[in-house]
Design a protein around this motif. Sequence first.
Motif, PDB file in Angstrom:
ATOM      1  N   ALA A  82       0.852  -1.190   0.000  1.00  0.00           N
ATOM      2  CA  ALA A  82       0.000   0.000   0.000  1.00  0.00           C
ATOM      3  C   ALA A  82       0.889   1.241   0.000  1.00  0.00           C
ATOM      4  CB  ALA A  82      -0.916   0.009   1.223  1.00  0.00           C
ATOM      5  N   GLU A  83       0.338   2.332  -0.510  1.00  0.00           N
ATOM      6  CA  GLU A  83       1.057   3.604  -0.500  1.00  0.00           C
ATOM      7  C   GLU A  83       1.328   4.073   0.930  1.00  0.00           C
ATOM      8  OE1 GLU A  83      -0.682   6.728  -2.835  1.00  0.00           O
ATOM      9  OE2 GLU A  83      -0.955   5.410  -4.570  1.00  0.00           O
ATOM     10  N   SER A  84       2.388   4.831   1.078  1.00  0.00           N
ATOM     11  CA  SER A  84       2.767   5.492   2.344  1.00  0.00           C
ATOM     12  C   SER A  84       3.165   4.539   3.460  1.00  0.00           C
ATOM     13  CB  SER A  84       1.645   6.414   2.829  1.00  0.00           C
ATOM     14  OG  SER A  84       1.350   7.379   1.838  1.00  0.00           O
ATOM     15  N   THR A  85       3.364   3.257   3.166  1.00  0.00           N
ATOM     16  CA  THR A  85       3.780   2.313   4.200  1.00  0.00           C
ATOM     17  C   THR A  85       5.294   2.157   4.248  1.00  0.00           C
ATOM     18  OG1 THR A  85       3.331   0.497   2.686  1.00  0.00           O
ATOM     19  CG2 THR A  85       1.615   1.028   4.285  1.00  0.00           C
ATOM     20  N   ARG A  86       5.980   2.620   3.194  1.00  0.00           N
ATOM     21  CA  ARG A  86       7.445   2.698   3.200  1.00  0.00           C
ATOM     22  C   ARG A  86       7.819   4.000   2.498  1.00  0.00           C
ATOM     23  NH1 ARG A  86      11.535  -1.339   2.868  1.00  0.00           N
ATOM     24  NH2 ARG A  86      10.066  -2.819   1.970  1.00  0.00           N
ATOM     25  N   THR A  87       8.511   4.874   3.216  1.00  0.00           N
ATOM     26  CA  THR A  87       9.035   6.094   2.608  1.00  0.00           C
ATOM     27  C   THR A  87      10.443   6.305   3.138  1.00  0.00           C
ATOM     28  OG1 THR A  87       8.084   7.511   4.322  1.00  0.00           O
ATOM     29  CG2 THR A  87       6.775   7.208   2.311  1.00  0.00           C
ATOM     30  N   PHE A  88      11.288   6.849   2.272  1.00  0.00           N
ATOM     31  CA  PHE A  88      12.674   7.085   2.683  1.00  0.00           C
ATOM     32  C   PHE A  88      13.309   8.146   1.810  1.00  0.00           C
ATOM     33  CE2 PHE A  88      12.607   3.539  -0.260  1.00  0.00           C
ATOM     34  CZ  PHE A  88      13.696   3.716  -1.096  1.00  0.00           C
ATOM     35  N   ASN A  89      14.412   8.673   2.304  1.00  0.00           N
ATOM     36  CA  ASN A  89      15.203   9.668   1.585  1.00  0.00           C
ATOM     37  C   ASN A  89      16.489   9.030   1.093  1.00  0.00           C
ATOM     38  OD1 ASN A  89      13.347  11.709   2.241  1.00  0.00           O
ATOM     39  ND2 ASN A  89      14.451  12.261   4.098  1.00  0.00           N
ATOM     40  N   VAL A  90      16.977   9.533  -0.034  1.00  0.00           N
ATOM     41  CA  VAL A  90      18.261   9.098  -0.578  1.00  0.00           C
ATOM     42  C   VAL A  90      19.107  10.338  -0.824  1.00  0.00           C
ATOM     43  CG1 VAL A  90      19.441   7.908  -2.465  1.00  0.00           C
ATOM     44  CG2 VAL A  90      17.172   7.119  -1.723  1.00  0.00           C
ATOM     45  N   SER A  91      20.339  10.300  -0.322  1.00  0.00           N
ATOM     46  CA  SER A  91      21.277  11.381  -0.622  1.00  0.00           C
ATOM     47  C   SER A  91      22.530  10.771  -1.229  1.00  0.00           C
ATOM     48  CB  SER A  91      21.611  12.201   0.622  1.00  0.00           C
ATOM     49  OG  SER A  91      22.213  11.404   1.601  1.00  0.00           O
TER      50      SER A  91
ATOM     51  N   LEU B  84      20.800   6.040   2.532  1.00  0.00           N
ATOM     52  CA  LEU B  84      19.362   5.791   2.515  1.00  0.00           C
ATOM     53  C   LEU B  84      18.871   5.911   3.947  1.00  0.00           C
ATOM     54  CD1 LEU B  84      20.740   3.868   0.211  1.00  0.00           C
ATOM     55  CD2 LEU B  84      18.400   3.103  -0.036  1.00  0.00           C
ATOM     56  N   ASN B  85      17.939   6.822   4.173  1.00  0.00           N
ATOM     57  CA  ASN B  85      17.443   7.084   5.519  1.00  0.00           C
ATOM     58  C   ASN B  85      15.941   6.856   5.595  1.00  0.00           C
ATOM     59  OD1 ASN B  85      19.942   7.982   6.816  1.00  0.00           O
ATOM     60  ND2 ASN B  85      19.830   9.602   5.287  1.00  0.00           N
ATOM     61  N   THR B  86      15.541   6.006   6.500  1.00  0.00           N
ATOM     62  CA  THR B  86      14.151   5.617   6.683  1.00  0.00           C
ATOM     63  C   THR B  86      13.309   6.769   7.216  1.00  0.00           C
ATOM     64  OG1 THR B  86      14.787   3.339   7.129  1.00  0.00           O
ATOM     65  CG2 THR B  86      12.656   4.054   7.997  1.00  0.00           C
ATOM     66  N   LEU B  87      12.131   6.932   6.631  1.00  0.00           N
ATOM     67  CA  LEU B  87      11.108   7.806   7.197  1.00  0.00           C
ATOM     68  C   LEU B  87       9.982   6.950   7.781  1.00  0.00           C
ATOM     69  CD1 LEU B  87      10.958  10.526   4.391  1.00  0.00           C
ATOM     70  CD2 LEU B  87      12.115  10.661   6.601  1.00  0.00           C
ATOM     71  N   THR B  88       9.482   5.983   6.969  1.00  0.00           N
ATOM     72  CA  THR B  88       8.453   5.039   7.396  1.00  0.00           C
ATOM     73  C   THR B  88       8.902   3.641   7.009  1.00  0.00           C
ATOM     74  OG1 THR B  88       6.772   6.716   6.875  1.00  0.00           O
ATOM     75  CG2 THR B  88       5.989   4.468   7.232  1.00  0.00           C
ATOM     76  N   ASP B  89       8.800   2.686   7.897  1.00  0.00           N
ATOM     77  CA  ASP B  89       9.258   1.307   7.722  1.00  0.00           C
ATOM     78  C   ASP B  89      10.761   1.321   7.486  1.00  0.00           C
ATOM     79  OD1 ASP B  89       9.116  -1.477   7.636  1.00  0.00           O
ATOM     80  OD2 ASP B  89       8.759  -1.499   5.493  1.00  0.00           O
ATOM     81  N   ASN B  90      11.280   0.820   6.370  1.00  0.00           N
ATOM     82  CA  ASN B  90      12.720   0.747   6.125  1.00  0.00           C
ATOM     83  C   ASN B  90      13.055   1.248   4.727  1.00  0.00           C
ATOM     84  OD1 ASN B  90      14.042  -0.686   8.443  1.00  0.00           O
ATOM     85  ND2 ASN B  90      12.474  -2.204   7.951  1.00  0.00           N
ATOM     86  N   ALA B  91      14.153   1.981   4.607  1.00  0.00           N
ATOM     87  CA  ALA B  91      14.669   2.305   3.281  1.00  0.00           C
ATOM     88  C   ALA B  91      15.069   0.994   2.612  1.00  0.00           C
ATOM     89  CB  ALA B  91      15.871   3.239   3.405  1.00  0.00           C
ATOM     90  N   THR B  92      15.151   0.975   1.287  1.00  0.00           N
ATOM     91  CA  THR B  92      15.508  -0.247   0.570  1.00  0.00           C
ATOM     92  C   THR B  92      16.221   0.089  -0.733  1.00  0.00           C
ATOM     93  OG1 THR B  92      14.678  -2.318  -0.381  1.00  0.00           O
ATOM     94  CG2 THR B  92      13.252  -0.395  -0.601  1.00  0.00           C
ATOM     95  N   ILE B  93      17.128  -0.792  -1.138  1.00  0.00           N
ATOM     96  CA  ILE B  93      17.807  -0.647  -2.422  1.00  0.00           C
ATOM     97  C   ILE B  93      18.138  -2.038  -2.945  1.00  0.00           C
ATOM     98  CG2 ILE B  93      20.126  -0.394  -1.424  1.00  0.00           C
ATOM     99  CD1 ILE B  93      20.543   1.769  -3.728  1.00  0.00           C
ATOM    100  N   SER B  94      18.053  -2.200  -4.280  1.00  0.00           N
ATOM    101  CA  SER B  94      18.326  -3.493  -4.904  1.00  0.00           C
ATOM    102  C   SER B  94      19.646  -3.533  -5.658  1.00  0.00           C
ATOM    103  CB  SER B  94      17.189  -3.862  -5.863  1.00  0.00           C
ATOM    104  OG  SER B  94      16.000  -4.092  -5.153  1.00  0.00           O
ATOM    105  N   GLY B  95      20.107  -2.400  -6.155  1.00  0.00           N
ATOM    106  CA  GLY B  95      21.362  -2.404  -6.892  1.00  0.00           C
ATOM    107  C   GLY B  95      21.882  -1.008  -7.137  1.00  0.00           C
ATOM    108  N   ILE B  96      23.182  -0.928  -7.387  1.00  0.00           N
ATOM    109  CA  ILE B  96      23.860   0.334  -7.665  1.00  0.00           C
ATOM    110  C   ILE B  96      24.781   0.113  -8.853  1.00  0.00           C
ATOM    111  CG2 ILE B  96      25.481   2.063  -6.786  1.00  0.00           C
ATOM    112  CD1 ILE B  96      24.588   1.209  -3.935  1.00  0.00           C
TER     113      ILE B  96
END
Length: 173
Positions: A68-77, A117-129
């Motif tokens: 669902a929307e808004s259940t995981r949000t995060f910032n990336v710098s 990657l900094n969590t706002l809601t639940d956990n930040a996530t990344i699959s590849g770089i």
Amino acid sequence: MAILNKEEFGPDRFFSGGTTQLIDRPINGSDEDALYQSERFGNVQYEIPVSNANYTLVLHFAELYQSAESTRTFNVSVENKAVLNSLDLFKQVGRDSAFSYRLENLAVTDGSLSIALNTLTDNATISGIAVYSNNGGKLVEPVTPPTAKSVDINRYDGARETTVLNAEKTGTR
């Protein structure tokens, strides 16, 4: 090892924080699912050792957990500059769907490409770089120190004393 667009992605390295997860469900938006079927989630920092140069960076994501929307949000710098704020992967592409974000002409001047990657809601996530050089930059493999079993300090050669360090004992000869 994952392949995307005929490019091999190696194992996850140069990170601190986070936890990994693998799934086996198909991924929408990609013919090569393996990269997006894995993730590192949580508050994560990458310090990728590279030579000082300009780079193109592609960050690969997939929402593998939330439905669902808004259940995981995060910032990336990247390089201490915000590039994605309040990213909601489910809102962007839905569950189990590929999402990529590309940054061009990224200048690295300190020998390390920093990604946070900094969590706002639940956990930040990344699959590849993926990191591409624009002007001769390259990955700088860290020097691995010798293991404790192979460290000889001040070896006795008739003129000096040796201290031998290994995992079982420390002593002098």
